[in-house]
Design a protein around this motif. Structure first.
Motif, PDB file in Angstrom:
ATOM      1  N   GLU A 350       0.864  -1.229  -0.079  1.00  6.55           N
ATOM      2  CA  GLU A 350       0.066  -0.047  -0.028  1.00  6.55           C
ATOM      3  C   GLU A 350       0.901   1.256  -0.043  1.00  6.55           C
ATOM      4  O   GLU A 350       0.523   2.365  -0.612  1.00  6.55           O
ATOM      5  CB  GLU A 350      -0.882  -0.096   1.179  1.00  6.55           C
ATOM      6  N   ALA A 355      -2.370  -1.130  -6.045  1.00  9.16           N
ATOM      7  CA  ALA A 355      -3.726  -1.361  -5.451  1.00  9.16           C
ATOM      8  C   ALA A 355      -3.882  -2.933  -5.605  1.00  9.16           C
ATOM      9  O   ALA A 355      -3.824  -3.660  -6.333  1.00  9.16           O
ATOM     10  CB  ALA A 355      -4.727  -0.739  -6.750  1.00  9.16           C
ATOM     11  N   ASP A 357      -5.884  -6.512  -5.284  1.00  2.84           N
ATOM     12  CA  ASP A 357      -7.063  -7.075  -5.898  1.00  2.84           C
ATOM     13  C   ASP A 357      -7.600  -8.048  -5.078  1.00  2.84           C
ATOM     14  O   ASP A 357      -7.209  -8.222  -3.927  1.00  2.84           O
ATOM     15  CB  ASP A 357      -6.579  -7.356  -7.420  1.00  2.84           C
ATOM     16  N   TYR A 388     -11.671  -0.773  -0.521  1.00  7.14           N
ATOM     17  CA  TYR A 388     -11.160  -0.998  -2.059  1.00  7.14           C
ATOM     18  C   TYR A 388     -12.444  -1.395  -2.614  1.00  7.14           C
ATOM     19  O   TYR A 388     -12.351  -1.451  -3.803  1.00  7.14           O
ATOM     20  CB  TYR A 388     -10.124  -2.121  -2.068  1.00  7.14           C
TER      21      TYR A 388
END
Length: 625
Positions: A350, A355, A357, A388
């Motif tokens: 991070e 990003a 998944d 997210y």
């Protein structure tokens, strides 16, 4: 006078062309990094009066397709509509672009082709390969097949190779063969397409027959056949073919073959072979892409060399740490029971603005489950959704059931299943059954066990788990009923096997084999320090492991045979690495602790779900498994 005017106009036109090129060149599409830059470039084209130029618009459409957003898609369609007379080149560009972006539905791509024909634009050999890849129904593919011949491309190798690929995708293997036999001189792509398509549907031996018929084999065809073996877990045959390729073929080992064979090393736990391939990659400067990088890290993780996997991962430049590499490393830490380290690596991910998944969180939840980090697991399950926007899949729920079940929170695990937005699959229910067996929740375990058996009636492991649940409770009549049900249905218990690699050769052992004298010597040493076989929950005397000559079948579990063989063939102090197809039983877990002490060895066992690292009488799982 007219000639002078003509020359003047020509010079003016030439000057104008040079001027246009000078104005357009600084805004060349390849320099675009965003849609806003692309719009600036487009505005330059409009101001220069070139907005209907058929060869300036396709690069813009390509960029929009690569951007892969709905806004970019809309912009690309507007660009296309701005051309008064689009030619085949422009149609091909937008068809291929949206095929790659996967944003436009298949029917819409085929409608573009229909639009092309309606405008009397003749398709060419670049049109049909994209159309064939866009087909999601064989009927559409057969129509394109007819058009391909109608427009005179029935002998074009690229088009015919695309036809072969289309037919094997729909398992229309006879049609694929017919197309193949119409090619006068099949190239390597033709052969490889056919090999990959038979192997895709499990026809591995047929694929090998075709491979043998190839007059000339290149790296792609060798890799297609090796990949077919790897994908069907026929790792020994993959290695045999790999050795043959090195002996017969002058082609160097490329990144595709390296990726495939590293996966084979992972499947067999062949660390020495994996190290050789990794060194070859470094020595020959083979390009590291996302798949190859992930394969290297995965091989070290799953061959029991976690420290080396971390070293390789951290040596990668930040731009080369693709999401798949991060996921693989987090997953490796999870398999080794290093939950805290997995969480720290996620936080580093991070910080680097990578990003995560759904796979990232699946591995992270697995790490929490294997390490007993219940609160952390709960937090990350919520965090995944809240921060997210990743909706949990069945596998995420399965991890949460595992997390809670291992921690003894069986009622809460059951509650989670009852509140799932979809019906739990057999894997999730099987996880709950395992928790019931571990924590002796007989009533719930019996209910879930019956459901699991009916959902997966041919899986012997489900029957064995239910029978073990009954055995732990001393309900031997119910154990016998489970055994009878298996016999009535013709379900055979899957044999346990283990593998160990010594000096580059993988040796395999099957549970129950009595032709390995090394195991007797090892057992005598263990018995001398108080080893007694632990028959709890193993159905000894009632069941699936039949006694022979009065000897306890637990003595001949496959990991014990592999360890005994390894002890007899290696130097004192060498680490033994074992790969096992089933979950290690409690007796073997206890025996491995003793062996690590008595013989002063580190023993690393990879079972079906995780790693166990035995050293000086302790296990890395801390008996939390």
């Amino acid at each position: 006078m007219m000639m002078m005017m003509s020359m003047s106009m020509s010079m003016s036109s030439s000057s104008s062309s040079v001027q246009v090129q000078m104005h357009v060149e600084p805004f060349h599409f390849e320099k675009c990094q965003s849609m806003s830059q692309l719009r600036q470039y487009h505005s330059q084209i409009i101001r220069l009066g070139l907005s209907s130029h058929n060869h300036l618009i396709p690069p813009l459409i390509n960029f929009c397709a690569r951007a892969s957003t709905s806004d970019a898609l809309t912009y690309a369609l507007k660009l296309f509509d701005s051309i008064p007379q689009p030619d085949a080149f422009l149609y091909n560009t937008i068809i291929k672009g949206f095929l790659l972006s996967q944003l436009l539905p298949t029917n819409s791509i085929l409608l573009l082709y229909s639009h092309m024909l309606q405008n009397s634009v003749i398709p060419n050999n670049f049109t049909f390969p994209s159309l064939l890849r866009a087909c999601r129904k064989i009927q559409h593919g057969m129509q394109i097949h007819a058009h391909l011949f109608k427009f005179g491309f029935g002998a074009h190798s690229v088009c015919l190779n695309s036809l072969i690929h289309m037919y094997v995708t729909f398992q229309a293997l006879e049609e694929a063969r017919r197309v193949f036999h119409t090619i006068p001189h099949p190239d390597s792509v033709s052969w490889t397409s056919l090999i990959s398509g038979y192997s895709k549907w499990g026809l591995i031996d047929e694929a090998f027959t075709i491979f043998q018929l190839m007059p000339q084999k290149n790296s792609a065809s060798w890799n297609a056949m090796m990949a077919a073996y790897v994908q069907t877990n026929r790792f020994h045959e993959a290695f045999a073919l790999f050795d043959r390729m090195k002996a017969e073929n002058n082609n160097v080992l490329d990144k595709f073959v390296a990726t495939t064979m590293l996966s084979a090393c992972t499947g067999l736990g062949a660390l020495d072979q994996g190290k050789w391939i990794h060194e070859y990659i470094k020595r020959n400067g083979i390009e590291l892409d996302s798949k190859l990088t992930t394969a290297i890290v995965d091989m070290y993780c799953k061959c029991g060399c976690l420290e080396k996997a971390l070293q390789v991962f951290h040596s990668l430049p930040l731009p080369c740490r693709w999401i798949s590499s991060w996921n693989c490393m987090i997953g490796g830490l999870a398999m080794h029971g290093n939950g805290e380290a997995a969480i720290q690596l996620f936080k580093e991910m991070e910080r680097q603005r990578v990003a995560p998944d759904d796979i990232t969180f699946l591995n992270l939840l697995t790490a929490c489950a294997h390490s007993g980090l219940v609160e952390e697991g709960r937090n990350y399950f919520s965090y995944m959704i809240r921060v997210y926007g990743i909706e949990p899949r069945m596998e995420h729920f399965g991890c949460m059931v595992d997390l809670l079940g291992r921690a003894g929170m069986v009622p809460e695990a059951r509650k989670l299943i009852d509140e799932m937005p979809v019906s739990p699959d057999v894997t999730v229910l099987g996880t709950l059954l395992g928790a019931c067996k571990k924590h002796r929740n007989i009533e719930l375990g019996e209910e879930i066990g019956r459901r699991v058996i009916e959902l997966e009636p041919n899986n012997s492991g489900r029957y064995v788990l239910l029978a073990n649940l009954y055995a732990n409770a001393g309900k031997w009549e119910d154990v016998a009923k489970v055994r009878k049900l298996m016999d009535d249905r013709g379900v055979k218990k899957a044999p346990g096997f283990s593998m160990i690699e010594l000096q580059g050769t993988v040796h395999e052992f099957i549970a129950g084999e009595r032709n390995h004298p090394q195991v007797y010597e090892m057992l005598e040493h263990l018995k001398s320090v108080g080893y007694v076989a632990d028959t709890n929950g193993v159905l000894h005397g009632h069941d699936f492991d039949e006694e022979e000559d009065g000897e306890n079948p637990l003595y001949y579990h496959s990991e014990k045979l592999a360890i005994a063989f390894g002890l007899s063939r290696t130097k004192p102090g060498e680490t033994l690495r074992i790969l096992k197809n089933l979950r290690i039983c409690e007796d073997c877990h206890h025996a491995c602790k003793l062996i690590s002490t008595v013989f002063d060895r580190e023993i690393i066992v990879r079972d079906r779900t995780r790693f166990h690292r035995f050293k000086m009488g302790q296990c890395s799982c801390q008996d939390y498994w």
